[in-house]
Design an enzyme around this catalytic site. Sequence first.
Site, PDB file in Angstrom:
ATOM      1  N   GLY C  11       0.827  -1.214   0.000  1.00 27.57           N
ATOM      2  CA  GLY C  11       0.000   0.000   0.000  1.00 27.57           C
ATOM      3  C   GLY C  11       0.854   1.254   0.000  1.00 27.57           C
ATOM      4  O   GLY C  11       2.090   1.188  -0.048  1.00 27.57           O
ATOM      5  N   CYS C 155      -3.617   9.866  10.681  1.00 22.85           N
ATOM      6  CA  CYS C 155      -2.987  11.073  10.115  1.00 22.85           C
ATOM      7  C   CYS C 155      -3.724  12.344  10.532  1.00 22.85           C
ATOM      8  O   CYS C 155      -3.114  13.314  10.978  1.00 22.85           O
ATOM      9  CB  CYS C 155      -2.917  10.967   8.604  1.00 22.85           C
ATOM     10  SG  CYS C 155      -4.517  10.768   7.816  1.00 22.85           S
ATOM     11  N   ASN C 321       0.330  13.554   5.160  1.00 22.05           N
ATOM     12  CA  ASN C 321      -0.451  12.495   5.822  1.00 22.05           C
ATOM     13  C   ASN C 321       0.213  11.109   5.682  1.00 22.05           C
ATOM     14  O   ASN C 321       0.010  10.237   6.519  1.00 22.05           O
ATOM     15  CB  ASN C 321      -1.871  12.429   5.241  1.00 22.05           C
ATOM     16  CG  ASN C 321      -1.858  12.310   3.720  1.00 22.05           C
ATOM     17  OD1 ASN C 321      -1.445  13.246   3.031  1.00 22.05           O
ATOM     18  ND2 ASN C 321      -2.255  11.169   3.200  1.00 22.05           N
TER      19      ASN C 321
END
Lengths: 56, 354, 354
Positions: C11, C155, C321
């Site tokens: 990811g 985040c 983030n």
Amino acid sequence: MKVKCPVCGAEIELPEDVMDGEIIECESCGAQLEVKKSGDKIELKVAEEAAEDWGE
Amino acid sequence: MFKVAIVGASGYTGGELLRILAVHPKVEVKVATSREYAGKPVYYAHPHLRGIYRRLKFTKLESPEQLADVVGDVDLVFLALPHKVSLHFVPKALEIGLKVVDLSADYRLKRIEDYKRWYGYEHPYPDLLEKAVYGIPELYGEKIKGAQLVANPGCNATSSILAVVPIASAGFIDLDHLVVDVKVGSSEAGAKPYRGGHHPEREGTARPYDASGHRHVAELEQAIRDFTGKDVRVGFTPHAVSMIRGSLASAYSWLTKDVKDLDVQRAYAKFYAGKPFIKIIRGPPMPYPDVKNVYGSNYAEVGFALDKRVGRLAMFAAIDNLMKGAAGVAVQNMNLMLGIEEDEGLKYLMPVRP
Amino acid sequence: MFKVAIVGASGYTGGELLRILAVHPKVEVKVATSREYAGKPVYYAHPHLRGIYRRLKFTKLESPEQLADVVGDVDLVFLALPHKVSLHFVPKALEIGLKVVDLSADYRLKRIEDYKRWYGYEHPYPDLLEKAVYGIPELYGEKIKGAQLVANPGCNATSSILAVVPIASAGFIDLDHLVVDVKVGSSEAGAKPYRGGHHPEREGTARPYDASGHRHVAELEQAIRDFTGKDVRVGFTPHAVSMIRGSLASAYSWLTKDVKDLDVQRAYAKFYAGKPFIKIIRGPPMPYPDVKNVYGSNYAEVGFALDKRVGRLAMFAAIDNLMKGAAGVAVQNMNLMLGIEEDEGLKYLMPVRP
């Protein structure tokens, strides 16, 4: 068949064959109303749950 | 057929006025002025309008004294001039009998001391401040109809007002604890290049600006005063985000009454009953407003979110800062002032999505 | 030379961990797992890392039971798995003696009832919740050093916490009236395509989501509780805006004491003294934080704006983030857990601007 919009009170004309769960838009205030049909009793409830696909 | 003039027509707002009025069946743009592009066809400043305004060229207009000759025989004039330039054009335009929609900030506020505080000058025409009507049709529609002078609102003020005023006047939020956080696109700052608006600097940004008090708050506080009688002080912080068009206002306050979602929706529905450009958003398919749903159109999406756990209400409004936030509402005001249907012309401009 | 493993490395967060650790002089990535890309070189999922991890291929890892064989002989494991999957990997990893940085939300909150409310399940390992240390080094650095299990923060929670906690603990804002409005990039939702993250739908958007209560608020309220002893309820609304990376938190509250700008700056300076990744922003050339100033780096810009007229304080924090909000802080935590310099490796990743 006439029903009142739960948000602004405007009268809404519903076709005879309206289905349970159908979404109707109130002409005057744009509220989205879900048809709740049990037997011949019909009620309009504001469609509430937010579709998840748009959120993160 | 009404005739109108656009003074200062080479900027983004001027371009939007031309774009809208090109499809307006009852109004013709007779004059479009621009010092920089004088003598050039309008598409020199607005390439997307090539072939649409065949014979319209920019004319030169440098001082209020020239108004009579340059725009003398129109019914209404849009003044799309910088702040403090428009100041002296308005009295002159009124003098020669024109109806005026002023897109600058020079006549928006009623109180002289507000111009002192927010714009740093002593307003030279206090009597005209009284005469001017603040140009949000959803709030001041009746007064706008009879107005000779309408002060077009600021874009971030418009999105904030549309989100907050219906709920403030319904009386179930704590007006002593109200903050507004606005996200706005780069076109809000106009066509003139500057460092912060330079594409490499703006693309991908998210940053606050004027965060300890932005002048548009004075318009929001004025509207709240008009509709609640209360003199409130609102926290207001705009943010530059990475988009060209769009102003999304997110206003937050705390409930003073035990209200349900339906009560909030009713407050919006009641306030905006019959208003053609307001869409009240709740539930599927998209539960909250999105600037992409009103892009290039005069529509405003208004929504809310009740956080019962915290007793906090979030109020949202999404508009296109160049349309409902500037040129679109200017035409909406024009329609009312000239006795035309409020949505005439504007109704042809559908939102462009995706 | 320490050896680490990344479980769930295909990811965006996995890619960032690989990108950072490629320049980390004291750590080697031994294992990177992915069911989908098993057997493929890492650059299949992360094309920008082609030629950088020459011999590293994704290995298959499907259940906690396989942990011992697949990652047995590393010093520390990053778990970059979806929520509720990580839940059962953590106990297993601890059992075989690994240090764990869990990037999911499964061990972030201390109170069982918070998992009930925000994540809808009964947490099966309450004892591990006690053991886990919440992974924000600027708040819990000492505890992280000695930790076996660190729960990496969310985040949007990170940007909110970095903006608010130093001021909340300085005691001059009204914690009963605190709202946070976050603007976040599209990468926050991860690599899996879904309608809202589809480019034509995301480009140019500005829209709130989960506006009546987003789960990350529980982490903010927990941190405020830890640093003020007060159990507060905070309004929290994230917004999807048109950028790929960046989380900008704008927190608003009202002053309970007569403080000046300098007092606010001092509060931040005192709280963040000696912290390598925090930049406190005030005055020229850019008075407030901008996500573009930390893009691709582990830095956080923290700033504020005092509106004396309203008595309102705005607190800002800008992070990437995927970095300070996920993979960057995970490596920062790893450094502390393994006794390495806190900024080792991360210090080579300069912000990329414009």
